[in-house]
Design an enzyme around this catalytic site. Structure first.
Site, mmCIF file in Angstrom:
data_model
loop_
_atom_site.group_PDB
_atom_site.id
_atom_site.type_symbol
_atom_site.label_atom_id
_atom_site.label_comp_id
_atom_site.label_asym_id
_atom_site.label_seq_id
_atom_site.Cartn_x
_atom_site.Cartn_y
_atom_site.Cartn_z
ATOM 1 N N GLY A 43 4.760 -2.214 1.503
ATOM 2 C CA GLY A 43 6.046 -2.368 1.605
ATOM 3 C C GLY A 43 7.063 -3.896 1.894
ATOM 4 O O GLY A 43 8.016 -3.774 1.730
ATOM 5 N N ASP A 109 7.779 -2.996 6.703
ATOM 6 C CA ASP A 109 9.139 -2.453 6.395
ATOM 7 C C ASP A 109 10.104 -1.659 6.324
ATOM 8 O O ASP A 109 11.582 -1.423 7.079
ATOM 9 C CB ASP A 109 8.759 -2.134 4.552
ATOM 10 C CG ASP A 109 7.760 -1.210 4.592
ATOM 11 O OD1 ASP A 109 7.589 -0.623 6.097
ATOM 12 O OD2 ASP A 109 7.499 -0.725 3.306
ATOM 13 N N ASP A 112 9.306 4.637 10.354
ATOM 14 C CA ASP A 112 9.852 5.771 10.744
ATOM 15 C C ASP A 112 9.046 6.662 11.633
ATOM 16 O O ASP A 112 9.721 6.796 12.506
ATOM 17 C CB ASP A 112 9.281 6.638 9.220
ATOM 18 C CG ASP A 112 9.711 7.611 8.671
ATOM 19 O OD1 ASP A 112 10.302 8.357 9.380
ATOM 20 O OD2 ASP A 112 8.966 8.316 8.391
ATOM 21 N N LYS A 140 14.678 4.093 10.626
ATOM 22 C CA LYS A 140 15.662 5.188 10.751
ATOM 23 C C LYS A 140 16.028 6.401 11.888
ATOM 24 O O LYS A 140 14.772 6.483 12.755
ATOM 25 C CB LYS A 140 14.847 6.210 10.191
ATOM 26 C CG LYS A 140 14.158 6.139 8.371
ATOM 27 C CD LYS A 140 13.638 7.199 7.968
ATOM 28 C CE LYS A 140 13.362 7.185 6.180
ATOM 29 N NZ LYS A 140 12.071 8.143 5.623
ATOM 30 N N PHE A 161 14.735 9.777 2.401
ATOM 31 C CA PHE A 161 13.602 8.822 1.464
ATOM 32 C C PHE A 161 14.766 7.966 1.259
ATOM 33 O O PHE A 161 14.905 8.040 0.248
ATOM 34 C CB PHE A 161 12.474 9.325 0.713
ATOM 35 C CG PHE A 161 11.537 8.704 0.967
ATOM 36 C CD1 PHE A 161 10.623 8.887 2.411
ATOM 37 C CD2 PHE A 161 11.333 8.514 -0.080
ATOM 38 C CE1 PHE A 161 8.933 8.378 1.390
ATOM 39 C CE2 PHE A 161 9.801 7.547 -0.352
ATOM 40 C CZ PHE A 161 9.314 7.480 -0.087
ATOM 41 N N VAL A 162 13.504 6.316 1.263
ATOM 42 C CA VAL A 162 14.379 5.267 0.283
ATOM 43 C C VAL A 162 13.055 4.224 -0.656
ATOM 44 O O VAL A 162 11.899 4.218 -0.100
ATOM 45 C CB VAL A 162 15.615 3.936 1.381
ATOM 46 C CG1 VAL A 162 16.555 4.676 2.065
ATOM 47 C CG2 VAL A 162 14.213 4.077 2.555
ATOM 48 N N ASP A 168 8.753 1.963 -1.858
ATOM 49 C CA ASP A 168 7.849 3.110 -2.954
ATOM 50 C C ASP A 168 7.553 4.227 -2.781
ATOM 51 O O ASP A 168 8.288 5.105 -1.614
ATOM 52 C CB ASP A 168 6.190 2.184 -3.213
ATOM 53 C CG ASP A 168 5.155 2.678 -2.185
ATOM 54 O OD1 ASP A 168 5.754 2.642 -1.160
ATOM 55 O OD2 ASP A 168 4.260 4.074 -3.165
ATOM 56 N N ARG A 174 8.384 0.026 -6.368
ATOM 57 C CA ARG A 174 9.318 -1.326 -5.187
ATOM 58 C C ARG A 174 10.023 -2.785 -5.858
ATOM 59 O O ARG A 174 10.003 -3.722 -5.239
ATOM 60 C CB ARG A 174 7.386 -1.960 -4.580
ATOM 61 C CG ARG A 174 6.740 -1.427 -4.229
ATOM 62 C CD ARG A 174 5.422 -1.463 -3.297
ATOM 63 N NE ARG A 174 4.134 -1.049 -3.091
ATOM 64 C CZ ARG A 174 4.014 -0.753 -1.982
ATOM 65 N NH1 ARG A 174 4.976 -0.438 -1.338
ATOM 66 N NH2 ARG A 174 3.225 0.350 -2.423
HETATM 67 P P1 IMP Z 1 5.139 5.506 9.854
HETATM 68 O O1 IMP Z 1 4.139 5.321 9.984
HETATM 69 O O2 IMP Z 1 6.305 7.421 9.562
HETATM 70 O O3 IMP Z 1 6.493 4.707 10.320
HETATM 71 O O4 IMP Z 1 5.701 5.280 8.410
HETATM 72 C C1 IMP Z 1 5.802 3.571 7.715
HETATM 73 C C2 IMP Z 1 5.828 3.810 6.860
HETATM 74 O O5 IMP Z 1 5.916 4.466 5.414
HETATM 75 C C3 IMP Z 1 6.348 3.049 5.858
HETATM 76 O O6 IMP Z 1 5.553 1.234 6.188
HETATM 77 C C4 IMP Z 1 6.891 2.617 4.984
HETATM 78 O O7 IMP Z 1 5.298 1.846 4.184
HETATM 79 C C5 IMP Z 1 6.600 4.524 4.335
HETATM 80 N N1 IMP Z 1 7.461 4.556 4.610
HETATM 81 C C6 IMP Z 1 8.778 5.599 5.484
HETATM 82 N N2 IMP Z 1 10.114 5.685 4.994
HETATM 83 C C7 IMP Z 1 9.533 5.559 4.593
HETATM 84 C C8 IMP Z 1 10.807 5.331 3.227
HETATM 85 O O8 IMP Z 1 11.791 6.306 3.127
HETATM 86 N N3 IMP Z 1 10.531 5.369 2.007
HETATM 87 C C9 IMP Z 1 9.093 4.625 1.588
HETATM 88 N N4 IMP Z 1 8.328 4.074 2.635
HETATM 89 C C10 IMP Z 1 7.893 4.248 3.544
HETATM 90 MG MG MG Z 2 5.001 3.664 1.553
#
Ligand code: IMP
Ligand code: MG
Length: 192
Positions: A43, A109, A112, A140, A161-162, A168, A174
């Site tokens: 990402g 990237d 979340d 976020k 969700f972006v 992606d 991407r």
């Molecule tokens: P986390 O572990 O939930 O913080 O998520 C991190 C990973 O999930 C990021 O590096 C992204 O690859 C993916 N991700 C989280 N939110 C989004 C979104 O809104 N769009 C696309 N990928 C996301």
């Molecule tokens: Mg991803």
């Protein structure tokens, strides 16, 4: 692909203007330090490429690949290290980049749930770096499953969700040069 977006959040010029500011700040903070950038793939690919070309320091770049989504729009909480720099003698094992005594900057990237960055940070901390900071393009605004301290944030966004600019949904979008919110009904379609 544009038709799959509900709206565009950040177009190319807006992203690049923000990268100019972030790069200036990072360049200033890391002058005369041994900067090692650890990019969390895939990402962060576009972000890393555009940001690092704006940082005129003798830095090192290494990459990690992790997965926590497994094709869904919600983090599963389980973070799998899929790929990292491998030495020829590693026997197929996932090797962490060598960060001992280095000033490490993790680039990702988006922040979340926090699962991914918390896991990456923990793994790297075990390798004895001099310092660790975290830089994300997007963060976020939400209650996270795991708290992660960020040192550099490109943009704060709502909990939507972006996609685009490296981000992606099921490995698509991407290559969009801008970032936008994916139409909700597409998130709910079964995986083909
Ligand atoms: P986390 O572990 O939930 O913080 O998520 C991190 C990973 O999930 C990021 O590096 C992204 O690859 C993916 N991700 C989280 N939110 C989004 C979104 O809104 N769009 C696309 N990928 C996301
Ligand atoms: Mg991803």
């Amino acid at each position: 692909m544009r038709g799959d977006l509900e709206r565009v959040l950040f177009d190319e010029p807006a992203i690049h203007r923000r990268l100019d500011d972030m790069a200036a700040q990072i360049s200033n903070d890391y002058r005369e330090r041994d900067l090692t950038v650890i990019a969390v793939l895939h990402g962060s690919l576009m972000f890393v490429a555009d940001l690092l070309r704006r940082i005129p320091l003798p830095l090192k770049l290494d990459c990690l690949s992790v997965a926590s989504y497994h094709g869904k729009a919600q983090s599963s909480g389980e973070v799998i290290f899929k790929l990292a720099t491998a030495s020829p003698s590693d026997g197929g094992q996932v090797m962490l980049p060598d960060v001992a005594d280095r000033d490490v900057l993790i680039l990702d990237d988006i922040l979340d749930s926090g699962h991914t960055l918390a896991a990456v940070r923990e793994r790297l901390e075990g390798a004895g770096p001099r310092s660790i900071r975290v830089c994300v393009l997007l963060s976020k605004k939400k209650q996270r499953a795991r708290e992660v301290d960020t040192d550099y944030v490109g943009f704060e966004i709502e909990d939507e969700f972006v996609v685009g600019y490296g981000l992606d949904f099921r490995e698509r979008y991407r290559n969009l040069p801008y970032i936008g919110v994916l139409r909700r009904e597409l998130l709910e379609q079964p995986d083909k």
